[in-house]
Scaffold this motif. Sequence first.
Motif, PDB file in Angstrom:
ATOM      1  N   ARG A 285       0.429   4.400   3.330  1.00  0.00           N
ATOM      2  CA  ARG A 285       1.721   5.091   3.370  1.00  0.00           C
ATOM      3  C   ARG A 285       2.637   4.630   2.249  1.00  0.00           C
ATOM      4  NH1 ARG A 285       2.746   2.646   8.599  1.00  0.00           N
ATOM      5  NH2 ARG A 285       4.939   2.840   8.009  1.00  0.00           N
ATOM      6  N   LEU A 286       2.674   3.330   2.031  1.00  0.00           N
ATOM      7  CA  LEU A 286       3.541   2.792   0.988  1.00  0.00           C
ATOM      8  C   LEU A 286       3.209   3.405  -0.360  1.00  0.00           C
ATOM      9  CD1 LEU A 286       5.539   0.718  -0.242  1.00  0.00           C
ATOM     10  CD2 LEU A 286       3.629  -0.906  -0.308  1.00  0.00           C
ATOM     11  N   ARG A 287       1.936   3.467  -0.691  1.00  0.00           N
ATOM     12  CA  ARG A 287       1.539   3.930  -2.017  1.00  0.00           C
ATOM     13  C   ARG A 287       1.567   5.454  -2.128  1.00  0.00           C
ATOM     14  NH1 ARG A 287       2.750   1.177  -5.336  1.00  0.00           N
ATOM     15  NH2 ARG A 287       1.085   1.643  -6.814  1.00  0.00           N
ATOM     16  N   LEU A 288       0.970   6.144  -1.163  1.00  0.00           N
ATOM     17  CA  LEU A 288       0.873   7.600  -1.280  1.00  0.00           C
ATOM     18  C   LEU A 288       2.237   8.275  -1.167  1.00  0.00           C
ATOM     19  CD1 LEU A 288      -1.031  10.026  -1.602  1.00  0.00           C
ATOM     20  CD2 LEU A 288      -1.099  10.174   0.894  1.00  0.00           C
ATOM     21  N   LEU A 289       3.045   7.861  -0.205  1.00  0.00           N
ATOM     22  CA  LEU A 289       4.351   8.494  -0.045  1.00  0.00           C
ATOM     23  C   LEU A 289       5.263   8.212  -1.240  1.00  0.00           C
ATOM     24  CD1 LEU A 289       5.076   7.944   3.764  1.00  0.00           C
ATOM     25  CD2 LEU A 289       4.270  10.019   2.607  1.00  0.00           C
TER      26      LEU A 289
ATOM     27  N   ASN B 251       8.033   3.312   8.924  1.00  0.00           N
ATOM     28  CA  ASN B 251       8.950   3.825   7.909  1.00  0.00           C
ATOM     29  C   ASN B 251       8.225   4.679   6.867  1.00  0.00           C
ATOM     30  OD1 ASN B 251      11.669   3.823   6.848  1.00  0.00           O
ATOM     31  ND2 ASN B 251      10.919   2.546   5.186  1.00  0.00           N
ATOM     32  N   VAL B 252       8.975   5.564   6.200  1.00  0.00           N
ATOM     33  CA  VAL B 252       8.446   6.294   5.047  1.00  0.00           C
ATOM     34  C   VAL B 252       8.936   5.602   3.781  1.00  0.00           C
ATOM     35  CG1 VAL B 252       8.300   8.515   6.211  1.00  0.00           C
ATOM     36  CG2 VAL B 252      10.414   7.894   5.051  1.00  0.00           C
ATOM     37  N   TYR B 253       8.166   5.738   2.705  1.00  0.00           N
ATOM     38  CA  TYR B 253       8.465   5.025   1.471  1.00  0.00           C
ATOM     39  C   TYR B 253       8.569   6.025   0.324  1.00  0.00           C
ATOM     40  CZ  TYR B 253       7.250   1.095   4.383  1.00  0.00           C
ATOM     41  OH  TYR B 253       7.218   0.187   5.407  1.00  0.00           O
ATOM     42  N   HIS B 254       9.574   5.829  -0.522  1.00  0.00           N
ATOM     43  CA  HIS B 254       9.795   6.741  -1.648  1.00  0.00           C
ATOM     44  C   HIS B 254      10.427   5.954  -2.785  1.00  0.00           C
ATOM     45  CE1 HIS B 254      13.854   6.779   0.135  1.00  0.00           C
ATOM     46  NE2 HIS B 254      13.253   7.065   1.274  1.00  0.00           N
TER      47      HIS B 254
ATOM     48  N   GLN C   7      13.698  -0.331   1.388  1.00  0.00           N
ATOM     49  CA  GLN C   7      12.321  -0.133   1.837  1.00  0.00           C
ATOM     50  C   GLN C   7      11.539  -1.436   1.939  1.00  0.00           C
ATOM     51  OE1 GLN C   7      10.563   3.583  -0.022  1.00  0.00           O
ATOM     52  NE2 GLN C   7      12.502   3.438  -1.133  1.00  0.00           N
ATOM     53  N   TRP C   8      11.864  -2.392   1.057  1.00  0.00           N
ATOM     54  CA  TRP C   8      11.143  -3.664   1.135  1.00  0.00           C
ATOM     55  C   TRP C   8      11.516  -4.435   2.394  1.00  0.00           C
ATOM     56  CZ3 TRP C   8      13.397  -1.689  -3.197  1.00  0.00           C
ATOM     57  CH2 TRP C   8      14.747  -1.983  -3.405  1.00  0.00           C
ATOM     58  N   ASP C   9      12.728  -4.243   2.881  1.00  0.00           N
ATOM     59  CA  ASP C   9      13.112  -4.900   4.129  1.00  0.00           C
ATOM     60  C   ASP C   9      12.298  -4.344   5.292  1.00  0.00           C
ATOM     61  OD1 ASP C   9      15.194  -6.560   3.008  1.00  0.00           O
ATOM     62  OD2 ASP C   9      16.383  -4.735   2.789  1.00  0.00           O
ATOM     63  N   TYR C  10      12.124  -3.021   5.329  1.00  0.00           N
ATOM     64  CA  TYR C  10      11.325  -2.409   6.390  1.00  0.00           C
ATOM     65  C   TYR C  10       9.838  -2.702   6.207  1.00  0.00           C
ATOM     66  CZ  TYR C  10      15.622  -0.003   7.583  1.00  0.00           C
ATOM     67  OH  TYR C  10      16.913   0.272   7.945  1.00  0.00           O
TER      68      TYR C  10
ATOM     69  N   LEU D 240       4.012  10.840  -3.665  1.00  0.00           N
ATOM     70  CA  LEU D 240       4.384  12.201  -3.265  1.00  0.00           C
ATOM     71  C   LEU D 240       5.888  12.437  -3.435  1.00  0.00           C
ATOM     72  CD1 LEU D 240       2.234  12.771  -0.039  1.00  0.00           C
ATOM     73  CD2 LEU D 240       1.905  13.775  -2.307  1.00  0.00           C
ATOM     74  N   SER D 241       6.689  11.411  -3.158  1.00  0.00           N
ATOM     75  CA  SER D 241       8.137  11.581  -3.302  1.00  0.00           C
ATOM     76  C   SER D 241       8.516  11.892  -4.744  1.00  0.00           C
ATOM     77  CB  SER D 241       8.865  10.322  -2.816  1.00  0.00           C
ATOM     78  OG  SER D 241       8.611   9.217  -3.677  1.00  0.00           O
ATOM     79  N   LYS D 242       7.770  11.353  -5.691  1.00  0.00           N
ATOM     80  CA  LYS D 242       8.042  11.638  -7.099  1.00  0.00           C
ATOM     81  C   LYS D 242       7.742  13.094  -7.430  1.00  0.00           C
ATOM     82  CE  LYS D 242       7.089   6.896  -8.676  1.00  0.00           C
ATOM     83  NZ  LYS D 242       7.287   6.270  -7.376  1.00  0.00           N
TER      84      LYS D 242
END
Length: 482
Positions: free
Chosen positions: A159-163, A343-346, A126-129, A166-168
């Motif tokens: 998106r980075l923070r909220l997703l 991208n989506v982040y989780h 995710q850090w690459d994206y 939410l993924s958790k």
Amino acid sequence: MQRIFQVDDDYRLISRLFIKLLALIYLAAFYSLSGQIVGLVGSNGILPFQEQLRNSFAAQGYAAWWQIPNIFWLSSHDWALQAASWAGSLCALLLLAGIRPRAMLVLLFVLYLSLTQAGQFFLNFQWDYLLLEAGFLSIFLVDRPTRLIIFLFHWLLFRLRLLSGLSKILSGDPSWGSLTTLEYYFETQPLPHIGAWYAHQLPEGLLMAATALVLFSELLLPLFIFLPRPFRIFAALSTTLVQIGIIATSNHNFINLLTILLCLFLLDDRFVRRLLPAKWHKASPPLPQHSGHSRFAPVISGLAAGFILLVSLSLGYQMISGRSLPEPLASIAFTGHQFGLGNVYHVFPTMQRERHELRIEGSQDGIEWHAYRFRYKPGPLDRQPAFIIPHQPRLDWMVWFVPTQAPEMLYWFDRLMLRLGKNTPEVTGLLAHNPFSDRPPRYLRVLVYRYRFTSSQERRESGNWWRADYLGQFPNTPPRRP
């Protein structure tokens, strides 16, 4: 509508500062890859990129150029991979010096996108994206921090923070609901450093409070991004504090530094002007109103914004709902993902309860065995966990996933074992110690151990940072779950 394309004068100084600091993160990312890329995906590497390009072109023809966007279609030899990483380092230095910033940002995006594609599993993080999308948006930031571009940076951080939060929740992992995550995290994360050992010794109540803080910072603080200035400043400072805490206890390459950097856009020039030297206070002059750039910039940035919003909303919906996207939306989303946009982040949606470490050993006679030693992943029990931010040793990191015994992990790990069996120098060079530097081993085996941090008393008595329990020979051991 015209208003969103206007330059936001509150972010001129922020934009200049962001680009300078982004250059340092780009430099760290490219320099980190320069010593690894050939061993990972070179012609004699673990997953030769030449093979993927050749197979993709045989199956799809020239359509593969769009499916796998990268400059290595021109040449994927080892020298090209190495040259791309060094060229990226040079471009980052030129960007830092303020030389042709827009051109450098374009080159940096193209080079890092190409290396990300070449890296396959090793650069599929995710850090690459995140770096790709931040770098792409920065191309439009030079000289013209418009309201639209500033919004897109806000949207990226949101998106980075909220997703991630939410993924958790969506993962159903009980450790997040019971606030016990940090009882496991410090010793089970991919590459802990010495700060993780000390954090693991903290009282249970403090660890639970820190877990609650993480959830607050990911589920509630992101909403502050789109509120008035005092809320945004609070979100920036709070998020930065959390990221500093993560840096103090985890080796997560440059993602936390980049997250802090994105928080700059929650501030404004008035805030940072008090913190910077006077020579930074002078804003860049505005572009001429009738320049070619000013005529086409709104069109290009508007199309880019529309594409990023469409892809990110689509992928975000897919992640939250668990439903597949209809065509042609799925194709558009795939294209965005391939170019590192939307991208989506989780980040850490599930937490491992145990750390399974793989010990690769070789032998000439099947009786006396000698261990390969990795540079940074836990191995010798008395070796102090190293602080290596912003470097990411990609092989050490990826070995952490192998105990899950997922098919894609077993695939590349088998290729690693094949290279070790042949004593391939490009691959053995990624290790700290190769016990068979003179001739290849006749036999290889992989042993699995459960690693735990020692307690303070155990550390004083033994001098060890870890204690290990033998579990068996891989893969004849139960897979690590999750």
